[in-house]
Design an enzyme around this catalytic site. Structure first.
Site, PDB file in Angstrom:
ATOM      1  N   GLU A  48      -9.223   1.126  15.084  1.00 15.97           N
ATOM      2  CA  GLU A  48      -8.098   0.303  15.543  1.00 15.97           C
ATOM      3  C   GLU A  48      -7.657   0.697  16.955  1.00 15.97           C
ATOM      4  O   GLU A  48      -7.492  -0.161  17.829  1.00 15.97           O
ATOM      5  CB  GLU A  48      -6.899   0.440  14.588  1.00 15.97           C
ATOM      6  CG  GLU A  48      -7.140  -0.076  13.175  1.00 15.97           C
ATOM      7  CD  GLU A  48      -7.385  -1.584  13.105  1.00 15.97           C
ATOM      8  OE1 GLU A  48      -7.167  -2.286  14.105  1.00 15.97           O
ATOM      9  OE2 GLU A  48      -7.830  -2.047  12.034  1.00 15.97           O
ATOM     10  N   ASN A  52      -8.211  -1.452  20.447  1.00 19.46           N
ATOM     11  CA  ASN A  52      -7.061  -1.862  21.262  1.00 19.46           C
ATOM     12  C   ASN A  52      -7.267  -1.524  22.735  1.00 19.46           C
ATOM     13  O   ASN A  52      -6.947  -2.327  23.618  1.00 19.46           O
ATOM     14  CB  ASN A  52      -5.778  -1.187  20.756  1.00 19.46           C
ATOM     15  CG  ASN A  52      -5.218  -1.893  19.532  1.00 19.46           C
ATOM     16  OD1 ASN A  52      -5.685  -2.958  19.149  1.00 19.46           O
ATOM     17  ND2 ASN A  52      -4.214  -1.293  18.925  1.00 19.46           N
ATOM     18  N   ARG A 106      -6.831 -12.122  16.643  1.00 19.69           N
ATOM     19  CA  ARG A 106      -6.328 -10.788  16.328  1.00 19.69           C
ATOM     20  C   ARG A 106      -5.262 -10.961  15.250  1.00 19.69           C
ATOM     21  O   ARG A 106      -4.506 -11.930  15.276  1.00 19.69           O
ATOM     22  CB  ARG A 106      -5.722 -10.116  17.556  1.00 19.69           C
ATOM     23  CG  ARG A 106      -6.666  -9.991  18.735  1.00 19.69           C
ATOM     24  CD  ARG A 106      -7.921  -9.238  18.412  1.00 19.69           C
ATOM     25  NE  ARG A 106      -7.637  -7.929  17.843  1.00 19.69           N
ATOM     26  CZ  ARG A 106      -8.541  -7.167  17.233  1.00 19.69           C
ATOM     27  NH1 ARG A 106      -9.778  -7.610  17.092  1.00 19.69           N
ATOM     28  NH2 ARG A 106      -8.218  -5.999  16.758  1.00 19.69           N
TER      29      ARG A 106
HETATM   30  N1  LIG Z   1      -4.162   0.332  24.380  1.00 21.05           N
HETATM   31  C1  LIG Z   1      -3.397  -0.757  24.543  1.00 21.05           C
HETATM   32  N2  LIG Z   1      -3.160  -1.242  25.804  1.00 21.05           N
HETATM   33  C2  LIG Z   1      -2.397  -2.351  25.998  1.00 21.05           C
HETATM   34  N3  LIG Z   1      -1.801  -3.046  25.002  1.00 21.05           N
HETATM   35  C3  LIG Z   1      -1.997  -2.611  23.731  1.00 21.05           C
HETATM   36  C4  LIG Z   1      -2.794  -1.455  23.438  1.00 21.05           C
HETATM   37  N4  LIG Z   1      -2.781  -1.266  22.098  1.00 21.05           N
HETATM   38  C5  LIG Z   1      -2.014  -2.245  21.577  1.00 21.05           C
HETATM   39  N5  LIG Z   1      -1.532  -3.066  22.550  1.00 21.05           N
HETATM   40  C6  LIG Z   1      -0.621  -4.219  22.348  1.00 21.05           C
HETATM   41  O1  LIG Z   1      -0.055  -4.132  21.037  1.00 21.05           O
HETATM   42  C7  LIG Z   1      -0.310  -5.327  20.298  1.00 21.05           C
HETATM   43  C8  LIG Z   1      -0.450  -5.006  18.819  1.00 21.05           C
HETATM   44  O2  LIG Z   1      -1.606  -4.217  18.563  1.00 21.05           O
HETATM   45  P1  LIG Z   1      -2.273  -4.280  17.106  1.00 21.05           P
HETATM   46  O3  LIG Z   1      -1.235  -3.961  16.081  1.00 21.05           O
HETATM   47  O4  LIG Z   1      -3.477  -3.409  17.116  1.00 21.05           O
HETATM   48  O5  LIG Z   1      -2.684  -5.820  16.938  1.00 21.05           O
HETATM   49  P2  LIG Z   1      -3.876  -6.678  17.592  1.00 21.05           P
HETATM   50  O6  LIG Z   1      -4.879  -5.727  18.183  1.00 21.05           O
HETATM   51  O7  LIG Z   1      -4.435  -7.434  16.435  1.00 21.05           O
HETATM   52  O8  LIG Z   1      -3.256  -7.564  18.629  1.00 21.05           O
HETATM   53  C9  LIG Z   1      -1.536  -5.934  20.952  1.00 21.05           C
HETATM   54  O9  LIG Z   1      -1.624  -7.315  20.736  1.00 21.05           O
HETATM   55  C10 LIG Z   1      -1.321  -5.562  22.421  1.00 21.05           C
HETATM   56  O10 LIG Z   1      -0.431  -6.482  23.036  1.00 21.05           O
HETATM   57 MG   LIG Z   2      -5.535  -3.988  17.320  1.00 19.14          MG
END
Ligand SMILES: Nc1ncnc2c1ncn2[C@@H]1O[C@H](COP(=O)(O)OP(=O)(O)O)[C@@H](O)[C@H]1O
Ligand SMILES: [Mg+2]
Lengths: 141, 111
Positions: A48, A52, A106
């Site tokens: 995960e 990301n 997502r």
């Molecule tokens: N490493 C990262 N850099 C930038 N934004 C991030 C990062 N990790 C998460 N995010 C932000 O947090 C949101 C939620 O992450 P997550 O719960 O993993 O859901 P998803 O990946 O399905 O969108 C993402 O849609 C993104 O906007």
């Molecule tokens: Mg994610």
């Protein structure tokens, strides 16, 4: 803090490295003698966070993802970081079902899964500089 | 890592072999939809008997196909889940909209 062992990994932010990353961390965790279900939890949480960094931090473009792992006693510590675009509002980002990329199917459940599979997770981020996810898991409890 | 297609009782059966993550999903979701359209099937059943790892990208893939089949008056369901996959279905709340079956045959009969 004193660690019994540590390792670091850096790799290109490309999706084929997602499997490489989670298997590498799982291999490091083996020294704590985890149950099969704990290995799956670790692999899922790493997948995960790394995903990301690849899709959100670097928008599927160029970049490097860094992983540091340490262990002390029965505790595993994992830090996954990138130098990507950063998160505007961490609290909102961690809410279940929140995603900034719904058009890419997502689910917005990455942080929810990391939280339920690890004992502790902390996120720090700076816009334009990057994001660091720190996770902790006690093995065999 | 591979994906295979079969048809049974008016359902497109999607047989996945391997680990379901963002890398895998990006490569297969279009081919699943085009198979369903080409063959004219409005129901999709995922056969997960050869899958022992899935992260939230898999949840996104299932919800995406659920929306796709719903538009055409069909259903999407999943069969043959390992304990790991069942756990992901529970943690994500996905079990509330996607039915889980022990076998593909059971899933096709419920359509
Ligand atoms: N490493 C990262 N850099 C930038 N934004 C991030 C990062 N990790 C998460 N995010 C932000 O947090 C949101 C939620 O992450 P997550 O719960 O993993 O859901 P998803 O990946 O399905 O969108 C993402 O849609 C993104 O906007
Ligand atoms: Mg994610």
């Amino acid at each position: 803090m004193f660690y019994d062992n540590e390792m670091t990994l850096s790799f290109r932010a490309i999706s084929s490295n997602e499997a490489f990353a989670r298997v590498s961390v799982a291999a490091f965790a083996l020294q704590l003698d985890p149950a099969v279900s704990e290995i799956t939890e670790i692999k899922t949480a790493v997948s995960e966070a790394v995903t990301n960094s690849i899709i959100h931090a670097y928008d599927n473009g160029d970049g490097i993802v860094h992983i540091w792992c340490g262990c002390a006693g029965n505790k595993l510590y994992i830090e996954i970081s990138d130098n990507g675009k950063g998160i505007e509002n961490i609290e909102t980002a961690m809410e279940p079902l929140f995603t900034t990329k719904p058009e890419q199917e997502r689910s917005g459940l990455g942080f929810t899964i990391m939280q339920s599979f690890m004992n502790n997770i902390e996120v720090s981020s700076e816009l334009g500089r990057g994001t660091k996810v720190t996770m902790e898991k006690s093995i065999g409890e | 890592m591979s994906v295979g297609f079969k048809t049974l009782n008016n359902c497109l059966i999607v047989e996945i072999d391997g680990e379901i993550d963002h890398h895998f999903v990006d490569n297969v979701k279009k081919s699943i939809d085009s198979q369903a359209v080409q063959k004219g099937y409005s129901n999709i059943i995922f056969d997960f008997k050869n899958v022992d790892f899935m992260d939230s990208a898999g949840i996104g893939m299932i919800i995406g196909r659920y929306k796709f089949t719903k538009k055409n008056g069909g259903i999407t369901s999943v069969a043959c889940l390992s304990d790991n996959l069942k756990r992901i279905m529970m943690v994500s709340g996905l079990y509330r909209i996607i039915k889980i079956y022990n076998t593909v045959e059971e899933a096709t009969k419920a359509v």
